[in-house]
Scaffold this motif. Structure first.
Motif, PDB file in Angstrom:
ATOM      1  N   HIS A   1       0.815  -1.210   0.000  1.00  0.00           N
ATOM      2  CA  HIS A   1       0.000   0.000   0.000  1.00  0.00           C
ATOM      3  C   HIS A   1       0.854   1.268   0.000  1.00  0.00           C
ATOM      4  O   HIS A   1       0.372   2.341   0.352  1.00  0.00           O
ATOM      5  CB  HIS A   1      -0.932   0.008   1.220  1.00  0.00           C
ATOM      6  CG  HIS A   1      -1.927  -1.116   1.223  1.00  0.00           C
ATOM      7  ND1 HIS A   1      -1.612  -2.381   1.691  1.00  0.00           N
ATOM      8  CD2 HIS A   1      -3.217  -1.181   0.813  1.00  0.00           C
ATOM      9  CE1 HIS A   1      -2.681  -3.163   1.578  1.00  0.00           C
ATOM     10  NE2 HIS A   1      -3.661  -2.470   1.055  1.00  0.00           N
ATOM     11  N   ALA A   2       2.119   1.139  -0.389  1.00  0.00           N
ATOM     12  CA  ALA A   2       3.006   2.302  -0.417  1.00  0.00           C
ATOM     13  C   ALA A   2       2.654   3.225  -1.570  1.00  0.00           C
ATOM     14  O   ALA A   2       2.130   2.798  -2.608  1.00  0.00           O
ATOM     15  CB  ALA A   2       4.464   1.847  -0.528  1.00  0.00           C
ATOM     16  N   ASP A   3       2.935   4.501  -1.383  1.00  0.00           N
ATOM     17  CA  ASP A   3       2.707   5.507  -2.421  1.00  0.00           C
ATOM     18  C   ASP A   3       3.966   5.608  -3.282  1.00  0.00           C
ATOM     19  O   ASP A   3       5.021   6.044  -2.823  1.00  0.00           O
ATOM     20  CB  ASP A   3       2.401   6.857  -1.777  1.00  0.00           C
ATOM     21  CG  ASP A   3       2.083   7.930  -2.819  1.00  0.00           C
ATOM     22  OD1 ASP A   3       1.896   7.569  -4.007  1.00  0.00           O
ATOM     23  OD2 ASP A   3       2.008   9.116  -2.456  1.00  0.00           O
ATOM     24  N   LEU A   4       3.862   5.182  -4.536  1.00  0.00           N
ATOM     25  CA  LEU A   4       5.002   5.216  -5.454  1.00  0.00           C
ATOM     26  C   LEU A   4       5.114   6.529  -6.209  1.00  0.00           C
ATOM     27  O   LEU A   4       6.024   6.706  -7.012  1.00  0.00           O
ATOM     28  CB  LEU A   4       4.892   4.064  -6.463  1.00  0.00           C
ATOM     29  CG  LEU A   4       4.872   2.647  -5.894  1.00  0.00           C
ATOM     30  CD1 LEU A   4       4.700   1.636  -7.009  1.00  0.00           C
ATOM     31  CD2 LEU A   4       6.121   2.372  -5.103  1.00  0.00           C
ATOM     32  N   GLY A   5       4.187   7.430  -5.948  1.00  0.00           N
ATOM     33  CA  GLY A   5       4.173   8.668  -6.714  1.00  0.00           C
ATOM     34  C   GLY A   5       3.481   8.523  -8.045  1.00  0.00           C
ATOM     35  O   GLY A   5       3.416   9.484  -8.825  1.00  0.00           O
TER      36      GLY A   5
ATOM     37  N   VAL B   1       7.675  20.697 -11.983  1.00  0.00           N
ATOM     38  CA  VAL B   1       8.197  19.855 -10.908  1.00  0.00           C
ATOM     39  C   VAL B   1       7.088  18.882 -10.510  1.00  0.00           C
ATOM     40  O   VAL B   1       5.952  19.299 -10.249  1.00  0.00           O
ATOM     41  CB  VAL B   1       8.640  20.694  -9.695  1.00  0.00           C
ATOM     42  CG1 VAL B   1       9.136  19.777  -8.584  1.00  0.00           C
ATOM     43  CG2 VAL B   1       9.718  21.685 -10.098  1.00  0.00           C
ATOM     44  N   ILE B   2       7.424  17.594 -10.466  1.00  0.00           N
ATOM     45  CA  ILE B   2       6.454  16.560 -10.130  1.00  0.00           C
ATOM     46  C   ILE B   2       6.773  15.978  -8.756  1.00  0.00           C
ATOM     47  O   ILE B   2       7.840  16.234  -8.179  1.00  0.00           O
ATOM     48  CB  ILE B   2       6.462  15.431 -11.184  1.00  0.00           C
ATOM     49  CG1 ILE B   2       7.846  14.778 -11.246  1.00  0.00           C
ATOM     50  CG2 ILE B   2       6.040  15.952 -12.543  1.00  0.00           C
ATOM     51  CD1 ILE B   2       7.908  13.559 -12.153  1.00  0.00           C
ATOM     52  N   ALA B   3       5.836  15.215  -8.223  1.00  0.00           N
ATOM     53  CA  ALA B   3       6.024  14.564  -6.925  1.00  0.00           C
ATOM     54  C   ALA B   3       7.110  13.501  -7.043  1.00  0.00           C
ATOM     55  O   ALA B   3       7.390  13.001  -8.133  1.00  0.00           O
ATOM     56  CB  ALA B   3       4.718  13.940  -6.456  1.00  0.00           C
TER      57      ALA B   3
END
Length: 822
Positions: A459-463, A610-612
């Motif tokens: 459930h990690a946020d990979l961007g 600029v992106i996350a």
């Protein structure tokens, strides 16, 4: 009661067989990992992996140029070489000759002398063959038999070798034949022919000046291979200190042009491995697993011993009756030995079957394509298991049988008047129970940490990949040595990657008319990108250079923190997107990066957005610093090696086969060297990214359940033996007025106290256990987090349930039923 005792004995023996198999398999695996044996290589030598020491640590990715220049500097004391494999077709130059497809090792340095291979006919490849770009080849005996009839007839003959049937490859002369036992360094992909590495481009029809008479080393320098492990051999009499001196002298004599700026010297890793760092990690992990397996084996043996003792205690009246009827102690011992022998044979059979199952489980965990699996072959492990299994079984049988043979001589087994247990017996029982609960607590914590870590990673946020999308992976076909893509329709005004993407777009729309395609990076695809240094004024950082088209950001679900995306109509070769980490490293803040100018290898670009942060290496790694260029402008590796295509709307599984067929047909017409590798949903990608963590959690959970079974069955066995030995004492206390509740509380409280002691010891070792778990899994866990307390609470509850029923049965027993024993 008898059914319960039989069930418990069966479980104890099953756990003992599993412990024997686990210990034997771990021991055999460790022996194989430490052996470093190379099939076909001569004995009497030590084989190492050669690498260079960098400022960041050892690196075992070598280049053929360095190996070719190093080998003459070793003064024949040691030898070094390396090889890369290539699938090729070989055809003898003779009328009616057949074509044979085989794997060929393209070698550099004094490869065959480094392995000390003995030829059957002719000679071996030499370092001079590599330096002179000699058109020569060495064949295996079976391949020489296929092509020329016999090994002796093959020497001096010529053959043509090519990567593809339609390519006019080089004409090579056979100079030697080696035994079939020699298969190269990778036994999983055995080689049947060996040729100098400068001939590799010629296999694909690429011909350019390779060497000249005045500069014989130009061939090795004109074409080279990088990133492969090199083998170095030395006589067994050469110590490691002497070898270090030889390597230091050779490094000093190496030309400065061959030494990198951050390279400090040569280093070796013993024994040889295609992936030495992975082998070292695997060896350390296997050592930890072996320690756990031995601990489980000791405790499982004690449990069996306890149950056998309990059976003798309960059958002491039968033994007394047999003695009265004339049975001698020798007869009883002989019957016991025969029964133990039958059990030993059953354990050997069960352990062998479980070891075989463990081998296939190891296969699934390591992976058939892993470089470690090359050394963990079935013959290698079987050779170690053949003697490890019987040896372990003999130790277990002796440890379990001899004390009981002695106990047959003791009066209290045959019916003495002792009422209470001795202090030594009580101390041994307490120690065993605490040790069993400690093992179960340790593995419970590890399993809880692994499950928690796997859930976090899943459930990690990979961007990215926040929305449902279909992802198509396109790669180069295996066996394509040239790596060159020929588009049947090309234009000087349209870049190749744009033309190929348009082909894919039209093929997709033929299946799904409203489809929208995007191309860009995907986690674990970062290996296709280049890593370089980027500067902005006086600041610099290391980034990965990737490419994407305007539709990629929305299709992949990437958040734009500041600025804008690429324009849809007009590509700008100087416009780039950067991630938030890169923006802070170069400009101090996300918003101040907009409009900033960065320099990449002398090429200037300006930041438009600029992106996350993106986790391109997967959820278990840090965010990757990236610079994203416009896919439509500049050069792209997509036509050469493929890439990742994002497809919206998400396609149903029933239509993926139709989409694959359409894309394969389009690629076959326009780019025949590329193929569709997989079509999967974003959820399947996330599951694939966390597959390693999921498998680790499954392994730790299985080990924890095994430890639980040993601990809980041990608690039950020792508690039953304790109650059986104290039966007369309990009857006396009950007759003197002790109530059932008091007796129940003493038994249950004492068991829980011992379990609490084992759990307390595990808590003391929790920080060290967390460090070892981090090494095994790469996860940083809190040793006293919620997962730890939940696992230990569940274990304590399980101990309570196991102890509850025997304690309640003992407390409810009538005193008169046991007073006749006094």
């Amino acid at each position: 009661m008898r059914n319960t005792a039989t069930w418990m004995q069966g479980l104890a023996y099953a756990l003992l067989a599993l412990a024997i198999a686990a210990a034997a398999l771990a021991f055999a695996t460790l022996r194989v990992l430490d052996s470093g044996a190379i099939p076909g290589a001569a004995s009497g030598y030590r084989y190492y992996t050669l690498g260079v020491m960098r400022s960041t640590g050892p690196s075992f990715a070598m280049g053929s140029i360095v190996i070719a220049q190093l080998d003459p500097l070793f003064l024949r004391t040691v030898a070094a070489g390396m090889a890369t494999d290539q699938k090729a077709s070989l055809r003898a130059v003779a009328a009616g000759a057949t074509t044979v497809t085989a794997r060929v090792d393209m070698v550099t340095g004094d490869y065959m002398r480094a392995l000390h291979v003995s030829p059957l006919a002719g000679r071996l490849l030499q370092a001079s063959d590599v330096a002179d770009c000699a058109p020569v080849v060495v064949l295996s005996a079976s391949l020489a038999q296929q092509l020329f009839g016999s090994p002796a007839q093959a020497v001096g003959r010529s053959l043509r070798m090519a990567a593809d049937a339609g390519v006019n490859g080089p004409l090579l002369r056979v100079v030697g034949v080696v035994p079939d036992t020699f298969k190269g360094l990778d036994v999983q992909r055995p080689a049947r022919a060996w040729a100098p590495v400068p001939q590799l481009p010629a296999l694909s029809g690429v011909h350019f000046p390779m060497c000249t008479a005045s500069k014989p080393h130009d061939g090795a320098i004109a074409f080279s291979i990088f990133g492969l492990p090199a083998v170095l051999s030395a006589p067994a009499s050469v110590s490691l200190a002497q070898l270090d001196t030889l390597l230091a002298n050779a490094w000093q004599r190496l030309p400065a042009s061959a030494r990198g700026k951050d390279q400090l010297g040569l280093v070796v890793s013993a024994p040889f491995s295609l992936s030495p760092q992975a082998r070292l990690q695997a060896a350390h992990r296997t050592t930890l697993y072996l320690a756990l397996a031995i601990a489980a084996l000791v405790l499982a043996t004690i449990n069996v011993f306890t149950l056998r003792w309990l059976a003798l205690v309960r059958r002491r009246h039968v033994l007394q009756l047999e003695r009265v009827l004339g049975a001698t102690r020798a007869y009883l011992r002989r019957r016991y030995v025969l029964r133990t022998g039958a059990l030993a044979l059953a354990l050997l059979l069960a352990s062998t079957v479980l070891s075989a199952l463990g081998y296939w489980a190891l296969h699934a965990l390591v992976g058939h394509d892993s470089v470690l699996w090359a050394s963990l072959s079935l013959p290698a492990l079987a050779g170690e298991l053949v003697w490890a299994l019987p040896l372990l079984l003999l130790i277990v049988v002796l440890a379990e049988a001899l004390p009981l043979l002695v106990l047959l001589q003791r009066e209290r087994i045959d019916g003495g008047s002792r009422v209470a247990l001795s202090r030594a017996d009580r101390g041994i029982g307490i120690g065993v129970l605490v040790a069993e609960v400690l093992l179960a607590a340790v593995m419970s914590c590890a399993a809880a940490w692994a499950l928690h870590y796997a859930w976090q990673q899943r459930h990690a946020d990979l961007g990215m990949l926040r929305a449902s999308v279909t992802i198509v992976s396109i790669t180069r076909k295996p066996g394509d040595a040239s790596g060159m893509v020929v588009l049947t329709k090309s234009s000087a005004k349209i870049p190749a990657q744009v033309l190929l993407f348009d082909v894919l777009q039209r093929a997709t729309c033929a299946v799904v008319p409203d489809a929208h395609l995007a191309i860009g990076p995907l986690p674990v695809r970062a290996t296709l990108s280049t890593s370089n240094s980027v500067t902005a004024g006086t600041r610099a950082t290391s980034v990965m250079s990737v490419a994407a088209n305007p539709a990629w950001r929305s299709a992949a679900g990437v958040r734009l923190l500041a600025g804008r995306n690429f324009t849809a109509r007009r590509p700008d070769s100087q416009a780039v997107l950067i991630d938030a980490h890169t923006a802070r490293a170069l400009f101090g803040h996300v918003r101040t990066a907009i409009g900033g100018v960065i320099d990449q290898d002398g090429s200037t670009s300006h930041v438009i957005g600029v992106i996350a942060p993106l986790y391109l290496h997967g959820p278990s790694h840090d965010a990757a610093q990236v610079v994203i260029g416009d896919f439509r402008a500049g050069q792209s590796f997509f036509p050469l090696i493929g890439g990742t295509v994002f497809f919206r709307p998400a396609l149903a599984d029933a239509r993926t086969a139709q989409l694959r067929a359409a894309l394969d047909a389009a690629l076959q017409r326009q780019a025949p060297t590329l193929q569709v590798t997989r079509i999967e949903s974003s959820q399947q990608v996330l599951a694939r990214l966390t597959r390693t963590q999921t498998r680790q959690a499954q392994v730790f959970l299985a080990i924890a359940l095994f430890a639980w079974a040993i601990a809980l069955s041990g608690v039950a066995a020792h508690l039953r033996l304790y109650l059986a030995m104290r039966r007369r004492l309990a009857a006396i206390r009950s007759a003197l007025g002790a109530g059932p509740r008091r007796l129940y509380g003493e038994v249950l409280g004492g068991t829980l106290a011992l379990a609490g002691a084992g759990i307390a010891l595990s808590l003391l070792a929790a920080p060290w256990l967390a460090q070892q778990f981090a090494f095994l899994s790469g996860a940083q866990v809190a040793p006293f987090g919620a997962a730890t307390w939940i696992a230990l609470a569940v274990l304590l509850l399980a101990v309570f349930l196991v102890a509850h029923f025997p304690a309640r049965r003992a407390a409810r027993a009538e005193p008169a039923a046991s007073l006749h024993e006094l």
